[in-house]
Design an enzyme around this catalytic site. Structure first.
Site, short mmCIF file in Angstrom:
data_model
loop_
_atom_site.label_atom_id
_atom_site.label_comp_id
_atom_site.label_asym_id
_atom_site.label_seq_id
_atom_site.Cartn_x
_atom_site.Cartn_y
_atom_site.Cartn_z
N GLU A 369 145.94 9.20 31.57
CA GLU A 369 145.84 8.07 31.87
C GLU A 369 146.79 7.15 30.81
OE1 GLU A 369 144.76 4.83 34.32
OE2 GLU A 369 144.18 6.66 34.38
N ASN A 543 136.71 9.56 31.23
CA ASN A 543 137.75 10.46 30.80
C ASN A 543 137.60 10.34 29.21
OD1 ASN A 543 138.39 7.71 30.39
ND2 ASN A 543 140.48 8.00 30.46
N THR A 567 138.94 6.89 39.28
CA THR A 567 138.31 8.28 38.77
C THR A 567 138.20 8.42 37.32
OG1 THR A 567 140.43 9.32 38.63
CG2 THR A 567 139.43 9.32 40.80
N CYS A 568 138.88 7.62 36.48
CA CYS A 568 138.74 7.75 34.90
C CYS A 568 137.36 7.08 34.68
CB CYS A 568 139.90 6.91 34.32
SG CYS A 568 141.33 7.77 34.52
N PHE A 569 136.68 6.22 35.35
CA PHE A 569 135.47 5.84 34.95
C PHE A 569 134.54 5.64 36.02
CE2 PHE A 569 137.26 1.46 36.26
CZ PHE A 569 138.42 1.70 35.68
#
Length: 601
Positions: A369, A543, A567-569
């Site tokens: 990211e 992530n 999607t990272c969190f």
């Protein structure tokens, strides 16, 4: 217009007169063959005029779109199938041309909801087409007017790349990342008997089926490729103490034909006959050991601790590391062949590379990211006409870490001496994308793909999208709806009353009604993978490795018209729709459309 069979002239297209009605009789005069050839109207039948040929193809006529030159290709949607047609040398925009399409690719009604939605949004973005000149699959990008885009200059939004694996007879191979429009894939699969084959028509039809039907088609094809037991079979003997080394030596010693024979396993020194149980145990144990980060071949993704990515420094961690990737490729291919599961989820771009699907700048977000944001910031600076060279002082290099030490890597030849400026920044972004998505793990991925295609013919995979491939390899997850609901957090417009909010109640009702495939796709959309941690949703990670539960973030529709994911969190931004039906349609569309790798704005 309608088609009729006109004797030796084959099938011709007739235009109904204005004063005729259905059921009226018509008399027509067919031009001679010389007239047809002169006016670029080719006969529909081949020279043998067999009934089989007559029934296997259908003639279509279309006008050449504006701005298409002779020799250039353009895409057409023919009864739900997108095909690629090349403009003849003596045609021009507005000219009528005729072409033949295999009838079988249009005979099957599209009943799969997933396929119907993809076709609904088929006017924009990258799409796989059937190239009429050689009946190969090719990727094209279609603009808002339905025309094929031919601009090859790098664009952070529009550009996409496909891995190309070129093999020679000397068993050497070259893996490169090429513009998606330059990548093509064969469509025919020759079966074991050398006579029958799976054709492009079979594959094109299978693409529109449900996931379960695709799996059935794929397994039936694998069964046809399997060499019968009485012709030959393989027995693999391994020691538990040396499970991986014994397995690697055994599998890499097999020929291509051996890889498609029936396998039986024996653990040396143990009683037991392999009637399926030992095979499942072998696949489970070996894949877990190969993917173990302590072995140094794979590592956890920076953006999702549940996903595995190739370790770029594997050569420093494991002796003869490339043979393990060739072995793993064969293992993955054989697991699909035998309907076994691979109990490890990989990063999204690896599934795309296996399928030969386009990767884009957005795929960097799923790898790192921070790098994604930094590169995107350069694009923003250029658009704002800020002097990149004066502010950043960056050249065409990047850094990679090997056993705790960093070293400089040139993204292009002589990159250390090339400064990034407002004039060449797009070249820098393109070089960074190619390095991060392929070049840094090229040797390992090359071996993985070669091993995979030693077992599974590449065209067979064309029926799946990358989300379906993950489900096929890893299996549909068991999703406990109560656990999911209990371990969900709420924010934004839904923060005050949480699950009691009307839209949240609609959401959970809709998700509960989803079948297992759609639930898994929703998980993929929001978290990046269909996998659920062994401890359930309560230990879902972000992530950074910290616990970050599934989150519903309510937003007003003016912020985003469709639900969108982070999607990272593990967060979904859910617009506050006025009706349950609207929420259902938008959620269903965006979850399914995400499997194309492109998003709805």
């Amino acid at each position: 217009e309608f088609c009729v069979v006109a004797g030796n002239h084959g099938i011709i297209r007739v235009k109904c007169p204005l004063d005729c009605l259905p059921g009226d009789s018509l008399q027509i005069t067919v031009p001679n063959r010389d007239f047809l050839v002169e006016h670029q109207h080719p006969p529909i039948l081949s020279s043998d005029n067999t009934s089989e040929t007559r029934s296997s193809q259908r003639l279509f006529e279309a006008s050449v779109p504006n701005n298409v030159k002779p020799g250039e290709s353009f895409a057409l949607l023919v009864e739900g199938v997108r095909i690629l047609v090349t403009c003849p040398p003596n045609a021009s925009p507005g000219s009528s041309i005729r072409f033949k399409v295999p009838l079988t690719i249009m005979q099957q009604e599209i009943t799969n909801e997933v396929a119907q939605i993809k076709l609904k949004y088929s006017k924009e973005g990258w799409q796989r087409t059937l190239r009429m000149s050689d009946m190969k699959f090719q990727w094209v990008r279609v603009d808002d007017n339905g025309d094929v885009e031919t601009n090859l200059k790098f664009d952070i939004v529009k550009s996409a790349y496909v891995r190309r694996l070129d093999c020679t007879k000397g068993q050497t191979s070259t893996l490169t990342l090429v513009p998606a429009s330059n990548a093509a894939m064969g469509t025919n699969v020759r079966l074991t008997n050398g006579k029958d084959e799976i054709t492009c028509s079979d594959i094109a039809n299978a693409q529109t089926r449900s996931f379960d039907e695709k799996c059935q088609f794929f397994q039936e094809a694998c069964n046809k490729l399997c060499i019968p037991w009485e012709i030959g079979h393989v027995r693999i003997n391994v020691r538990r103490k040396f499970l991986v080394s014994d397995s690697v030596d055994a599998v890499l010693s097999l020929s291509r034909s051996d890889l498609r024979k029936c396998w039986r396993f024996e653990f040396i020194g143990e009683d037991g006959m392999d009637v399926g149980g030992l095979t499942r145990e072998w696949f489970q144990l070996v894949t877990e050991e190969i993917f173990d980060p302590d072995r140094g071949l794979w590592q956890s993704s920076h953006t999702n601790q549940m996903l595995m990515e190739i370790n770029p420094a594997s050569e420093f961690c494991c002796e003869d590391h490339l043979k393990y990737f060739r072995f793993l490729g064969r293992l993955m291919g054989r697991s699909l062949f035998d309907q076994q599961l691979v109990p490890c989820h990989m990063v999204q771009c690896l599934y795309k590379h296996i399928l030969g699907w386009p990767v884009t700048f957005e795929d960097l977000k799923h790898l790192d990211e921070d790098i994604y944001r930094n590169l995107k910031a350069i694009e923003t600076m250029a658009k704002n006409e800020e002097p990149i060279d004066e502010i950043l002082c960056v050249n065409f290099t990047t850094a990679r870490e090997i056993l705790g030490e960093k070293e400089e890597v040139e993204l292009v030849q002589g990159g250390a001496n090339i400064e990034v400026t407002n004039e060449n920044y797009s070249d820098y972004l393109e070089a960074s994308l190619k390095y991060l998505l392929l070049d840094r793990v090229k040797p390992q991925l090359n071996e993985l793909l070669l091993g995979f295609f030693d077992v599974i013919p590449e065209p067979l995979l064309a029926i799946f999208d990358f989300q379906e491939l993950e489900l096929l390899m890893c299996g549909l997850p068991h999703i406990d709806m109560e656990d999911w609901k209990m371990n969900t957090e709420y924010s934004g417009e839904c923060e005050d009353i949480g699950s009691e909010h009307e839209v949240c109640q609609w959401f959970w009702g809709i998700v509960s009604d989803f079948d297992q495939e759609m639930k898994a796709r929703l998980l993929q959309f929001v978290t990046g993978t269909s996998g659920v941690p062994p401890g359930g949703f309560s230990v879902l990670q972000s992530n950074d490795g910290n616990i970050r539960k599934f989150t519903i973030h309510g937003v007003v529709p003016s912020v985003c018209f469709y639900p969108r994911s982070h999607t990272c969190f593990n967060r979904i931004d859910l617009p506050i729709y006025k009706t349950r039906d609207e929420l259902y349609e938008k959620l269903k569309d965006v979850v399914i459309y995400a499997s194309t790798g492109f998003y709805i704005e």
